[in-house]
Design an enzyme around this catalytic site. Sequence first.
Site, PDB file in Angstrom:
ATOM      1  CG  PHE A 239       5.632   7.274   5.114  1.00 53.56           C
ATOM      2  CD1 PHE A 239       5.009   8.313   4.450  1.00 53.56           C
ATOM      3  CD2 PHE A 239       6.988   7.051   4.863  1.00 53.56           C
ATOM      4  CE1 PHE A 239       5.721   9.114   3.549  1.00 53.56           C
ATOM      5  CE2 PHE A 239       7.709   7.842   3.961  1.00 53.56           C
ATOM      6  CZ  PHE A 239       7.066   8.882   3.310  1.00 53.56           C
ATOM      7  CD  GLU A 240       7.760  -0.270   3.780  1.00 49.55           C
ATOM      8  OE1 GLU A 240       6.854  -0.852   3.155  1.00 49.55           O
ATOM      9  OE2 GLU A 240       8.378  -0.784   4.719  1.00 49.55           O
TER      10      GLU A 240
END
Length: 353
Positions: A239-240
């Site tokens: 997740f970024e």
Amino acid sequence: LDKDSAVEADEVKSQIESQQPEEFERVKGAFVVLVRNNELYAMRSSMQYLEDRFNHKYHYPWIFLNEEPFTEEFKTLTTAMTQSEVHYGLVPKEHWGYPDWINQTYAAECRQDMHVRGIVYGGSESYRHMCRFQSGFFYLHPLLDGLEYYWRVEPGVKFSCEIEYDPFRVMKERDLKYGFTMALVELADTVPSLWKATVEFAKSHPQYIYPRSRPDSLFEMVTDDRGVTYNLCHFWSNFEIASLDFMRSPGYRAYFDFLDRKGGFFYERWGDAPVHSLAASLMLRKQDVHWFYDIGYMHDYFEHCPTEPHWLTYGKCYCDPGASFDQSSGSCTNRFLEVMGKTVDDYIVTKNP
Ligand code: GDP
Ligand code: MN
């Protein structure tokens, strides 16, 4: 549905949309997913979560990348999950293969050795190409041209809280460069020489490094002993949400090129998460990095779940706060708060209700 009522429905729809134009305005952002054809159903699941939790209001586009062509089935069945634009791109050969300075025989020996030692993905060749691509090349893909922010998504992840605001817009309005939900300790055996290489880069390229003596330096996020060793903390990059200007900056690219020359993507098993995180911690300032604390998220068996009791009672989140990884010894989110001099409250974007 007869023709007149279809026209009427369209009119109603456009009236509703024109009533709240600013609410749905997008910034230049997209979901970016590197994925394999055989992950189709896990991909559809991730899409369903994100569309339900957030994107049905905003219609940010989806960009899928793969080093093999996507099948028609993959395209049809992912397009069907969203009303947004979808794009499918091929990773160019130069971004998924061995550079000429890599000794492939030695690389194979290293994989074999790491496999025997039981290191996760230690024997995998494709995993190394993947990590190198995610470290240094994804942001060069032409489908990302003109975008300011990407939100990295993987197949099979879950979003356990309603997302009541636009994270891309938060990035833009606060001029943030990097956002994460989970931070944890890396497996030491995958990055034995990464810190040494990073320090060498920092010393030889001071123009790209944010001075660590400044109060808003993030350096302490990645070292507990003033730079002697890496504390293995990294933002989990599955997740970024981050700035493409940062990833494409001369400093970041020089860092990637420097690491790439060292061969650690192949001779060790450097992950893109520690690489992104070390870059962020050395080149960015505290105020450039945001913890998306209020985004409940699960990848494999690791979960980040916010603990605000009222978020459970009014149905914002379904996850079990007690199962959140944040309080485990392998988590680095407490370290992050400590370094930032902040509390969880500082990272809650919408306070209501
Ligand atoms: P993990 O999260 O470290 O366990 O690694 P994953 O297997 O989830 O891989 C990370 C991301 O890269 C996911 O989005 C995968 O779908 C993708 N990925 C991994 N290996 C390959 C590959 O060989 N080809 C493609 N196209 N995608 C890959
Ligand atoms: Mn994964």
